[in-house]
Motif scaffolding. Sequence first.
Motif, short mmCIF file in Angstrom:
data_model
loop_
_atom_site.label_atom_id
_atom_site.label_comp_id
_atom_site.label_asym_id
_atom_site.label_seq_id
_atom_site.Cartn_x
_atom_site.Cartn_y
_atom_site.Cartn_z
N GLU A 55 0.83 -1.20 0.00
CA GLU A 55 0.00 0.00 0.00
C GLU A 55 0.87 1.26 0.00
N ASN A 56 2.00 1.19 0.69
CA ASN A 56 2.94 2.31 0.71
C ASN A 56 3.42 2.61 -0.70
N ASP A 58 1.84 1.82 -3.48
CA ASP A 58 0.71 2.34 -4.25
C ASP A 58 0.48 3.82 -3.94
N SER A 241 -3.06 3.69 2.78
CA SER A 241 -4.03 3.07 1.88
C SER A 241 -5.18 3.99 1.52
N SER A 242 -5.41 5.05 2.31
CA SER A 242 -6.61 5.86 2.09
C SER A 242 -6.32 7.28 1.61
N ALA A 247 -10.63 3.69 0.60
CA ALA A 247 -10.16 2.34 0.91
C ALA A 247 -10.02 2.20 2.41
N GLU A 249 -8.35 1.21 6.01
CA GLU A 249 -6.98 1.24 6.49
C GLU A 249 -6.41 -0.16 6.55
N ALA A 250 -5.26 -0.39 5.90
CA ALA A 250 -4.60 -1.69 5.99
C ALA A 250 -3.91 -1.82 7.33
#
Length: 262
Positions: A55-56, A58, A241-242, A247, A249-250
């Motif tokens: 996610e980081n 992304d 992630s958001s 989205a 939170e992972a």
Amino acid sequence: MSDDEAGVPEVDARIPNAARIYNYFLGGKDNFAADRTAAEMVLSMAPQVRIAAMENRDFLTRAVGYLAKEAGIRQFVDIGAGIPAKRPVHEVARKVHRDARVAYVDNDTVVLVHARALLGRGLGTAVVAGDVREPEAILKSPELTKLIDLEVPVGVVLIAVLHFVPDSDDPAGLVRRLVDRLPSGSHVVITHLSDGGVPGDLRIARARELYQGGLHFRSRAEIEALFGGLELVEPGLVGVSSWRRAAPEATSWWLAGVGRKP
């Protein structure tokens, strides 16, 4: 990278390396057995770390895309760039500006070897040996100044690097020293490990142990302070992630933000 490739100068394959561990989290192959062992120990304590690392990455893509498209940034300095991964900064920026220029900066021998092989040969990119703790030296580097015009707004990328800087080196001061030398309209992109509001979590202590005390989890307030003097771009400091994406939170342990110099 196999263990028989340990002949790279100044590289000790027996010692886990932060850049190679992160490469493993991202599914890369540029790591040694010691890195994989350390990474699996981290994952055994916090399985969400692998998702958070992806996610980081992304987030980096979204942030660079935002800077290129909405802020009009055409030149970037990626400090602590790490081992080249899919969708490097210049590829993302060039989807918007074909002439975008990127200087990749790192102080890790392994990273520099890979980056020079994969990124340092093309027009509009440079690989610079430099340490985030020496911002003036980075911005004065001949390799950087040949490529980056510091009189024009710059996008500075500090992805997953400042949590390796101890308080004694004043990470907020380092960001400020970078920003002071950039023109108005420049932006700074930061992601940083947070203590999740639970600084006494035993998993944090174990992670710090695996990184030999070199990993520094900070509170939300301390991470916000890294943007001192900058205008935080909406939605502010949020989970990786958001940021500018609907989205869940992972993980609450990895925060991200983009700041603009007025």
